[in-house]
Write an enzyme that holds these catalytic residues in place. Structure first.
Site, PDB file in Angstrom:
ATOM      1  N   ARG A 176     -28.209  -0.529   7.477  1.00  0.00           N
ATOM      2  CA  ARG A 176     -26.674  -0.506   6.660  1.00  0.00           C
ATOM      3  C   ARG A 176     -25.529  -1.145   7.453  1.00  0.00           C
ATOM      4  O   ARG A 176     -24.840  -2.065   7.250  1.00  0.00           O
ATOM      5  CB  ARG A 176     -26.350   0.711   5.861  1.00  0.00           C
ATOM      6  CG  ARG A 176     -25.093   0.607   5.352  1.00  0.00           C
ATOM      7  CD  ARG A 176     -24.953  -0.379   4.343  1.00  0.00           C
ATOM      8  NE  ARG A 176     -26.021  -0.611   3.440  1.00  0.00           N
ATOM      9  CZ  ARG A 176     -26.298  -1.971   2.896  1.00  0.00           C
ATOM     10  NH1 ARG A 176     -25.494  -2.582   2.940  1.00  0.00           N
ATOM     11  NH2 ARG A 176     -27.241  -2.017   2.064  1.00  0.00           N
ATOM     12  N   ASP A 206       8.363 -19.567   8.158  1.00  0.00           N
ATOM     13  CA  ASP A 206       7.714 -18.677   7.059  1.00  0.00           C
ATOM     14  C   ASP A 206       7.956 -18.975   5.530  1.00  0.00           C
ATOM     15  O   ASP A 206       9.270 -19.180   5.329  1.00  0.00           O
ATOM     16  CB  ASP A 206       8.149 -17.495   7.341  1.00  0.00           C
ATOM     17  CG  ASP A 206       7.420 -16.302   6.360  1.00  0.00           C
ATOM     18  OD1 ASP A 206       6.272 -16.116   6.430  1.00  0.00           O
ATOM     19  OD2 ASP A 206       7.971 -15.378   5.802  1.00  0.00           O
ATOM     20  N   LYS A 262      -3.774  -8.856   9.681  1.00  0.00           N
ATOM     21  CA  LYS A 262      -4.041  -8.156   8.348  1.00  0.00           C
ATOM     22  C   LYS A 262      -5.506  -8.131   8.470  1.00  0.00           C
ATOM     23  O   LYS A 262      -6.059  -8.544   7.659  1.00  0.00           O
ATOM     24  CB  LYS A 262      -3.692  -9.390   7.210  1.00  0.00           C
ATOM     25  CG  LYS A 262      -2.107  -9.458   7.336  1.00  0.00           C
ATOM     26  CD  LYS A 262      -1.494 -10.121   6.209  1.00  0.00           C
ATOM     27  CE  LYS A 262      -0.074 -10.387   6.177  1.00  0.00           C
ATOM     28  NZ  LYS A 262       0.499 -11.426   5.223  1.00  0.00           N
ATOM     29  N   LYS A 288       9.087 -10.977  14.109  1.00  0.00           N
ATOM     30  CA  LYS A 288       9.082 -11.231  12.705  1.00  0.00           C
ATOM     31  C   LYS A 288      10.558 -11.156  11.886  1.00  0.00           C
ATOM     32  O   LYS A 288      11.491 -10.442  12.492  1.00  0.00           O
ATOM     33  CB  LYS A 288       8.100 -10.310  11.939  1.00  0.00           C
ATOM     34  CG  LYS A 288       6.718 -10.557  12.590  1.00  0.00           C
ATOM     35  CD  LYS A 288       5.997 -11.624  11.949  1.00  0.00           C
ATOM     36  CE  LYS A 288       5.543 -11.151  10.545  1.00  0.00           C
ATOM     37  NZ  LYS A 288       4.691 -12.265  10.008  1.00  0.00           N
ATOM     38  N   GLU A 332       9.870 -15.864  14.194  1.00  0.00           N
ATOM     39  CA  GLU A 332       9.835 -16.139  12.768  1.00  0.00           C
ATOM     40  C   GLU A 332      11.170 -16.676  12.318  1.00  0.00           C
ATOM     41  O   GLU A 332      12.026 -16.183  12.262  1.00  0.00           O
ATOM     42  CB  GLU A 332       9.508 -14.895  11.796  1.00  0.00           C
ATOM     43  CG  GLU A 332       9.228 -15.325  10.375  1.00  0.00           C
ATOM     44  CD  GLU A 332       8.556 -14.199   9.281  1.00  0.00           C
ATOM     45  OE1 GLU A 332       9.226 -13.862   8.606  1.00  0.00           O
ATOM     46  OE2 GLU A 332       7.671 -13.535   9.739  1.00  0.00           O
TER      47      GLU A 332
END
Length: 286
Positions: free
Chosen positions: A103, A225, A138, A170, A203
């Site tokens: 697995r 962005d 992410k 950011k 950013e």
């Protein structure tokens, strides 16, 4: 050349041991109960889908961690284009060990192959441009090492691995700091004070912020962005090669070609790792 410093034997071993501890606990009781301890068997890893294969090297490490006496015959390598019916590898040895490893091998390879497949596909949409495809942070907690590795196998470029190896200022950093200039200057002072040498990316959300980043300087890359292609093109022209550029923010297979055509150097796509369908694989006795 890509930075693969995160792919160390120690990091991979830690990942595998932690994953096995989660799955096996105090024993694979299904196998221990039903299969004789001395039974010797074999299984083959079958492809039931189409895409780009990833995780073969990791599978070797997993089988070895579970039982060093298992023998693996590899037929296909990471990065191979595969189709339904292909055989990736054969494994032979203690049946209980094969079942215990099954697995984790499949979970890793199915997910990694899905990411590599998606990455390779998006790369085809960048043909004829200079843009390179980036991943993001992410990722799935405690599975980042595999997801980033899969992006590489699929032909993408790893962005920073974590918060520690690069500075990206950011929108929230900028807002908390009081603006673009304030965020950059505070970062430069921090790096000088702490003796660190880390690349700085900032950013930006408008041409005014791009201009402020240009006027401040002391950075390596400007992130553009959630800008429409027309605005992106203007921003790239304004930057004019002084710093590398990265387009970011909800870019999909339907928009990536138009974004790449604006002349940006990099395009980051969080969906590479957070919204990818796994490739269907199975391990079957024979």
């Amino acid at each position: 050349m890509q930075n693969t410093s995160y792919l160390t034997p120690e990091a991979l071993s830690t990942f595998i041991r932690t994953a096995l501890a989660e799955d096996v606990g105090d024993g694979d009781h299904s196998s221990l109960a039903s299969v004789p301890a001395d039974a010797q068997n074999r299984a083959r890893l079958l492809v039931k889908d189409e895409g780009v294969l990833a995780g073969v090297e990791l599978a070797h490490l997993i089988f070895r961690e579970v039982d060093p006496s298992l023998r693996v015959e590899q037929l296909l390598a990471d990065g191979a284009r595969v189709k339904h019916g292909d055989i990736v590898l054969n494994v032979e040895g203690r049946a209980q060990s094969i079942l215990t490893a099954e697995r984790l091998v499949l979970n890793c390879m199915q997910r990694m192959s899905g990411i590599a497949t998606h990455t390779a596909y998006l790369n085809t949409l960048l043909a004829g441009t200079k843009a390179r495809l980036l991943d993001t942070r992410k990722t799935t907690p405690n599975f980042r090492i595999c997801e980033k590795w899969a992006v590489l196998i699929g032909g993408g470029v790893n962005h920073r691995y974590g918060l520690f190896d690069q500075i990206i200022l950011k929108d929230n950093h900028v807002d908390y700091a009081g603006g673009i200039r304030e965020a950059i200057e505070a970062t430069q002072a921090y790096l000088k004070k702490t003796g660190r040498e880390l690349p700085i990316e900032v950013e930006t959300r408008s041409l005014a912020e791009v201009q402020e980043a240009l006027d401040t300087g002391g950075i390596q890359r400007i992130m553009l962005d959630n800008m429409a292609p027309t605005l992106l093109r203007e921003a790239v022209q304004l930057i004019n090669g002084r710093f590398s550029t990265e387009a970011s923010g909800g870019i999909t297979e339907h928009t990536i070609a138009e974004v790449a055509a604006t002349g940006v150097d990099f395009i980051s796509v969080g969906a590479l790792t957070h919204s990818t369908k796994s490739l269907d694989l199975s391990l079957k006795a024979y």
